[in-house]
Scaffold this active site. Structure first.
Site, PDB file in Angstrom:
ATOM      1  CG  HIS A   1      -2.123  -0.874   1.087  1.00  0.00           C
ATOM      2  ND1 HIS A   1      -2.079  -2.219   1.334  1.00  0.00           N
ATOM      3  CD2 HIS A   1      -3.398  -0.589   0.698  1.00  0.00           C
ATOM      4  CE1 HIS A   1      -3.285  -2.741   1.112  1.00  0.00           C
ATOM      5  NE2 HIS A   1      -4.100  -1.772   0.726  1.00  0.00           N
TER       6      HIS A   1
ATOM      7  CE  LYS B   1      -4.139  -0.387   4.715  1.00  0.00           C
ATOM      8  NZ  LYS B   1      -5.433   0.220   4.991  1.00  0.00           N
TER       9      LYS B   1
HETATM   10  N1  LIG Z   1     -12.868  -0.661   1.977  1.00  0.00           N
HETATM   11  C1  LIG Z   1     -12.167  -0.220   0.935  1.00  0.00           C
HETATM   12  O1  LIG Z   1     -12.370  -0.650  -0.211  1.00  0.00           O
HETATM   13  C2  LIG Z   1     -11.138   0.819   1.171  1.00  0.00           C
HETATM   14  C3  LIG Z   1     -10.902   1.247   2.429  1.00  0.00           C
HETATM   15  N2  LIG Z   1     -10.002   2.205   2.669  1.00  0.00           N
HETATM   16  C4  LIG Z   1      -9.927   2.657   4.051  1.00  0.00           C
HETATM   17  O2  LIG Z   1     -10.642   3.889   4.125  1.00  0.00           O
HETATM   18  C5  LIG Z   1     -10.062   4.718   5.124  1.00  0.00           C
HETATM   19  C6  LIG Z   1      -9.720   6.079   4.522  1.00  0.00           C
HETATM   20  O3  LIG Z   1      -8.715   5.900   3.572  1.00  0.00           O
HETATM   21  P1  LIG Z   1      -8.128   7.143   2.725  1.00  0.00           P
HETATM   22  O4  LIG Z   1      -9.234   7.883   2.092  1.00  0.00           O
HETATM   23  O5  LIG Z   1      -7.043   6.572   1.907  1.00  0.00           O
HETATM   24  O6  LIG Z   1      -7.501   8.022   3.892  1.00  0.00           O
HETATM   25  P2  LIG Z   1      -7.297   9.598   3.950  1.00  0.00           P
HETATM   26  O7  LIG Z   1      -6.310   9.851   5.025  1.00  0.00           O
HETATM   27  O8  LIG Z   1      -7.024  10.128   2.581  1.00  0.00           O
HETATM   28  O9  LIG Z   1      -8.725  10.141   4.401  1.00  0.00           O
HETATM   29  C7  LIG Z   1      -9.239  10.034   5.689  1.00  0.00           C
HETATM   30  C8  LIG Z   1     -10.054  11.280   5.952  1.00  0.00           C
HETATM   31  O10 LIG Z   1     -10.722  11.141   7.211  1.00  0.00           O
HETATM   32  C9  LIG Z   1     -10.779  12.415   7.767  1.00  0.00           C
HETATM   33  N3  LIG Z   1     -11.033  12.339   9.204  1.00  0.00           N
HETATM   34  C10 LIG Z   1     -10.160  12.079  10.199  1.00  0.00           C
HETATM   35  N4  LIG Z   1     -10.788  12.149  11.399  1.00  0.00           N
HETATM   36  C11 LIG Z   1     -12.088  12.421  11.120  1.00  0.00           C
HETATM   37  C12 LIG Z   1     -13.229  12.610  11.931  1.00  0.00           C
HETATM   38  N5  LIG Z   1     -13.163  12.552  13.255  1.00  0.00           N
HETATM   39  N6  LIG Z   1     -14.398  12.879  11.320  1.00  0.00           N
HETATM   40  C13 LIG Z   1     -14.490  12.953   9.989  1.00  0.00           C
HETATM   41  N7  LIG Z   1     -13.431  12.810   9.161  1.00  0.00           N
HETATM   42  C14 LIG Z   1     -12.238  12.538   9.730  1.00  0.00           C
HETATM   43  C15 LIG Z   1      -9.432  13.045   7.440  1.00  0.00           C
HETATM   44  O11 LIG Z   1      -9.493  14.450   7.496  1.00  0.00           O
HETATM   45  C16 LIG Z   1      -9.202  12.556   6.017  1.00  0.00           C
HETATM   46  O12 LIG Z   1      -9.674  13.497   5.071  1.00  0.00           O
HETATM   47  C17 LIG Z   1      -8.861   3.939   5.670  1.00  0.00           C
HETATM   48  O13 LIG Z   1      -9.244   3.244   6.823  1.00  0.00           O
HETATM   49  C18 LIG Z   1      -8.555   2.941   4.559  1.00  0.00           C
HETATM   50  O14 LIG Z   1      -7.920   1.795   5.027  1.00  0.00           O
HETATM   51  C19 LIG Z   1      -9.268   2.781   1.677  1.00  0.00           C
HETATM   52  C20 LIG Z   1      -9.433   2.362   0.391  1.00  0.00           C
HETATM   53  C21 LIG Z   1     -10.382   1.333   0.022  1.00  0.00           C
HETATM   54  O1  LIG Z   2      -5.836   2.188   2.936  1.00  0.00           O
HETATM   55  C1  LIG Z   2      -6.041   1.810   1.763  1.00  0.00           C
HETATM   56  O2  LIG Z   2      -5.643   2.442   0.786  1.00  0.00           O
HETATM   57  C2  LIG Z   2      -6.826   0.580   1.545  1.00  0.00           C
HETATM   58  N1  LIG Z   2      -7.375   0.012   2.573  1.00  0.00           N
HETATM   59  C3  LIG Z   2      -8.155  -1.158   2.558  1.00  0.00           C
HETATM   60  C4  LIG Z   2      -7.458  -2.249   3.334  1.00  0.00           C
HETATM   61  O3  LIG Z   2      -6.906  -1.971   4.412  1.00  0.00           O
HETATM   62  O4  LIG Z   2      -7.471  -3.395   2.891  1.00  0.00           O
HETATM   63  C5  LIG Z   2      -8.593  -1.549   1.172  1.00  0.00           C
HETATM   64  C6  LIG Z   2      -7.579  -1.330   0.113  1.00  0.00           C
HETATM   65  O5  LIG Z   2      -6.569  -2.268   0.267  1.00  0.00           O
HETATM   66  C7  LIG Z   2      -7.024   0.095   0.180  1.00  0.00           C
END
Ligand SMILES: NC(=O)C1=CN([C@@H]2O[C@H](COP(=O)(O)OP(=O)(O)OC[C@H]3O[C@@H](n4cnc5c(N)ncnc54)[C@H](O)[C@@H]3O)[C@@H](O)[C@H]2O)C=CC1
Ligand SMILES: O=C(O)C1=N[C@H](C(=O)O)C[C@H](O)C1
Length: 266
Positions: free
Chosen positions: A155, A159
């Site tokens: 990743h 992350k």
């Molecule tokens: N399930 C899936 O398919 C995927 C899951 N993820 C997960 O999604 C999450 C976010 O990932 P990204 O967008 O890459 O991270 P990022 O760091 O770009 O975005 C996270 C956002 O959450 C905001 N945030 C932090 N505390 C907050 C609060 N108390 N209230 C509201 N907003 C708050 C931050 O300001 C930031 O804009 C991670 O846990 C990641 O692992 C990421 C990609 C795919």
């Molecule tokens: O943080 C990410 O970017 C992602 N998070 C998810 C995970 O923890 O598996 C999904 C995807 O891999 C991207």
């Protein structure tokens, strides 16, 4: 047509902003508010990098949910706040669709019980990319025949959680079918701590974090004279949006918590 009223938590993040772009293109979804940790009272339309949507930003989830009459909360934040948001949404009768990873087993169990008590649908999906869901299912199938397996997830270096939610979910699915086994040499010793990766029920999980990566995983199976590698790559966060839309539609029909998108795919 009655639109599904959606709140997005984490709208300025990499995933949250992609979710706003996806929602803005759907006729049957309406973004009614966003949850952020700052910018209280400002509007999404005022941010140049975000779509031109007239949705207000709240920093207090309780205030947000009591004012906007939402159907679904999409959480794409951090493990700490994702858990708080999911719990608060269920308590307020709003259906969570959670992409945030890094919840503990205890948190997942607690949220499962709470959803059942309230009779409310919840979807927690460690990976919304359809290819990743298939990769996990194929790995589960292969593990019936190849119990020696290591997971390598790669990743971007912003992350927070390791191993990734996808790697943990893959290991859990494999665990359901794999004959219990401690891999490697019985007397192996790490001369540098962590060299063999994390140990999940005897399987090893290796986590790489590098700039330039998005989200990638290889599940490598070993047997006499052969290896099988099942691999998935997300090169762009748009890859997750088909799954986010599917989860929003499906969570409206559920009255329990489901963990993993495979549970709602036909
Ligand atoms: N399930 C899936 O398919 C995927 C899951 N993820 C997960 O999604 C999450 C976010 O990932 P990204 O967008 O890459 O991270 P990022 O760091 O770009 O975005 C996270 C956002 O959450 C905001 N945030 C932090 N505390 C907050 C609060 N108390 N209230 C509201 N907003 C708050 C931050 O300001 C930031 O804009 C991670 O846990 C990641 O692992 C990421 C990609 C795919
Ligand atoms: O943080 C990410 O970017 C992602 N998070 C998810 C995970 O923890 O598996 C999904 C995807 O891999 C991207």
């Amino acid at each position: 047509m009655k639109k599904i009223r959606v709140v997005v938590a984490g709208p300025r993040g990499k995933m949250g902003s992609e979710a706003l772009r996806m929602i803005s293109k759907q006729d049957d979804l309406e973004l009614v508010a966003c949850l952020d940790h700052k910018y209280e009272g400002e509007y999404i339309r005022d941010f140049d990098s975000l779509p031109n949507i007239n949705a207000r930003i709240y920093t207090d989830i309780q205030k947000c949910l009591s004012e906007v009459n939402a159907d679904v909360l999409v959480d794409l934040t951090t493990p700490e706040y994702g858990y708080i948001h999911t719990k608060t949404a269920i308590e307020n009768g709003v259906r969570p669709v959670v992409g945030t990873t890094g919840f503990t087993d205890e948190q997942l169990a607690e949220l499962t019980d709470l959803a059942e008590d309230k009779g409310i649908g919840v979807i927690i999906a460690p990976n919304f990319a359809l290819g990743a869901v298939l990769m996990m299912q194929f790995a589960k199938w292969a593990a019936k025949y190849f119990p020696d397996v290591e997971i390598i997830e790669k990743h971007h270096d912003n992350k927070l959680d390791a191993p990734s939610g996808t790697a943990v979910k893959t290991a859990q699915l494999i665990q359901e079918v794999r004959e219990q086994k401690q891999q490697g040499h019985p007397n192996e010793k790490e001369t540098i701590q962590g060299a063999r990766g994390a140990n999940f029920d005897g399987m090893r999980i290796h986590s790489m974090r590098l700039p330039g990566l998005v989200a990638h995983q290889e599940v490598v199976f070993g047997s006499t004279g052969e290896n099988l590698t099942i691999k998935h790559d997300s090169f762009h966060r748009e890859s997750f949006m088909t799954g986010v839309k599917l989860a929003i539609d499906n969570v409206m029909k559920l009255n329990v918590l489901v963990y993993g998108l495979e549970n709602i795919l036909e």
